[in-house]
Design an enzyme around this catalytic site. Sequence first.
Site, PDB file in Angstrom:
ATOM      1  N   ARG A 114       3.077  -8.288  13.499  1.00 13.82           N
ATOM      2  CA  ARG A 114       2.352  -7.203  12.822  1.00 13.82           C
ATOM      3  C   ARG A 114       1.102  -7.734  12.132  1.00 13.82           C
ATOM      4  NH1 ARG A 114       6.374  -3.993   9.169  1.00 13.82           N
ATOM      5  NH2 ARG A 114       4.728  -2.444   9.160  1.00 13.82           N
ATOM      6  N   ARG A 139      -5.367   2.917  11.734  1.00 17.75           N
ATOM      7  CA  ARG A 139      -5.055   1.506  11.917  1.00 17.75           C
ATOM      8  C   ARG A 139      -5.924   0.895  12.999  1.00 17.75           C
ATOM      9  NH1 ARG A 139       0.514   1.769   9.979  1.00 17.75           N
ATOM     10  NH2 ARG A 139       1.423  -0.269   9.695  1.00 17.75           N
ATOM     11  N   LYS A 175       0.817  -1.213   0.000  1.00 20.67           N
ATOM     12  CA  LYS A 175       0.000   0.000   0.000  1.00 20.67           C
ATOM     13  C   LYS A 175       0.857   1.272   0.000  1.00 20.67           C
ATOM     14  CE  LYS A 175      -1.148  -0.122   4.950  1.00 20.67           C
ATOM     15  NZ  LYS A 175       0.024  -0.964   5.260  1.00 20.67           N
ATOM     16  N   ARG A 213      12.047  -6.996   1.576  1.00 20.36           N
ATOM     17  CA  ARG A 213      11.973  -5.532   1.581  1.00 20.36           C
ATOM     18  C   ARG A 213      13.268  -4.899   2.076  1.00 20.36           C
ATOM     19  NH1 ARG A 213       6.126  -3.054   3.068  1.00 20.36           N
ATOM     20  NH2 ARG A 213       7.061  -2.443   5.019  1.00 20.36           N
ATOM     21  N   ARG A 267      14.434  -3.274   7.632  1.00 19.25           N
ATOM     22  CA  ARG A 267      13.967  -2.568   8.840  1.00 19.25           C
ATOM     23  C   ARG A 267      13.698  -3.562   9.957  1.00 19.25           C
ATOM     24  NH1 ARG A 267       9.195   0.978   6.330  1.00 19.25           N
ATOM     25  NH2 ARG A 267       8.088  -0.398   7.728  1.00 19.25           N
TER      26      ARG A 267
HETATM   27  P1  AMP Z   1       4.270   1.348   8.522  1.00 20.92           P
HETATM   28  O1  AMP Z   1       5.455   2.006   7.915  1.00 20.92           O
HETATM   29  O2  AMP Z   1       2.977   2.013   8.120  1.00 20.92           O
HETATM   30  O3  AMP Z   1       4.222  -0.129   8.264  1.00 20.92           O
HETATM   31  O4  AMP Z   1       4.375   1.562  10.110  1.00 20.92           O
HETATM   32  C1  AMP Z   1       5.454   1.037  10.855  1.00 20.92           C
HETATM   33  C2  AMP Z   1       5.079   0.983  12.326  1.00 20.92           C
HETATM   34  O5  AMP Z   1       4.758   2.311  12.787  1.00 20.92           O
HETATM   35  C3  AMP Z   1       3.846   0.153  12.655  1.00 20.92           C
HETATM   36  O6  AMP Z   1       4.140  -1.220  12.798  1.00 20.92           O
HETATM   37  C4  AMP Z   1       3.414   0.795  13.973  1.00 20.92           C
HETATM   38  O7  AMP Z   1       4.252   0.380  15.044  1.00 20.92           O
HETATM   39  C5  AMP Z   1       3.705   2.269  13.734  1.00 20.92           C
HETATM   40  N1  AMP Z   1       2.518   2.961  13.154  1.00 20.92           N
HETATM   41  C6  AMP Z   1       2.422   3.525  11.922  1.00 20.92           C
HETATM   42  N2  AMP Z   1       1.197   4.057  11.725  1.00 20.92           N
HETATM   43  C7  AMP Z   1       0.495   3.815  12.869  1.00 20.92           C
HETATM   44  C8  AMP Z   1      -0.834   4.088  13.283  1.00 20.92           C
HETATM   45  N3  AMP Z   1      -1.734   4.709  12.493  1.00 20.92           N
HETATM   46  N4  AMP Z   1      -1.196   3.693  14.546  1.00 20.92           N
HETATM   47  C9  AMP Z   1      -0.334   3.063  15.360  1.00 20.92           C
HETATM   48  N5  AMP Z   1       0.917   2.753  15.020  1.00 20.92           N
HETATM   49  C10 AMP Z   1       1.348   3.116  13.782  1.00 20.92           C
END
Ligand code: AMP
Length: 213
Positions: free
Chosen positions: A171, A88, A13, A127, A160
């Site tokens: 996750r 989320r 996404k 990734r 990462r």
């Molecule tokens: P992402 O890059 O979107 O996969 O986000 C990486 C990590 O950031 C996630 O696994 C969460 O720990 C945190 N995170 C990102 N967006 C949110 C959100 N809307 N609510 C809570 N945690 C978030």
Amino acid sequence: MKIIMLGAPGAGKGTQAKMIAEKYEIPHISTGDIFRANIKNGTDLGREAKKYMDQGLLVPDELTVKILLDRVAQADCENGYVLDGFPRTIPQAEVLDEALTKLGEKIDYAINVDVPDDHIVTRMSGRRACLKCGATYHMEHIPPKKEGICDNCGSELVLRDDDKPETVQNRLKVYHEQTQPLIDFYTEKGVLKTVDGTLEMQDVFAAITAILG
Ligand code: AMP
């Protein structure tokens, strides 16, 4: 146009959100990127967020909602935006909904990039990310021009911490428990559109642009 991207971590996404942002000339807002920038800059928010992110857990809603609402209130969001990784949880979606309703606005599309779990685990291990500029790659599907080096800024690419296999499993669990209910939330609002995220990146994008027009 206000767009939300939904889908499991690793569904692609983020890549699609960047392509949408470019085509429709709206900002791409990733809460994950905002947290990572804060971690890199050593801010209090970054230190707090990292505790959760490294375990594959969600950062608490109180922290997340505030940074998102501040961001969408900025001038460049006047003509819309594409949200990647927010909301989320149902409480996050409700806060966003209330904030938009107050302004007489609404989310136009929630795009669900659908990919089964078993695909996700294989994908995430490939990734690679640039911690300096935030660019993401995939060793098989979106390789950088030079192995291990970011095309944009020349920095070294890394897996990462939150893309490591044990964190990915966590996750996915968190996604199914806390984020998947958003599919029903946006279906009820009549804005949910699902695309097949197992297709090639360009084909997924074609399906999305067919929806957005
Ligand atoms: P992402 O890059 O979107 O996969 O986000 C990486 C990590 O950031 C996630 O696994 C969460 O720990 C945190 N995170 C990102 N967006 C949110 C959100 N809307 N609510 C809570 N945690 C978030």
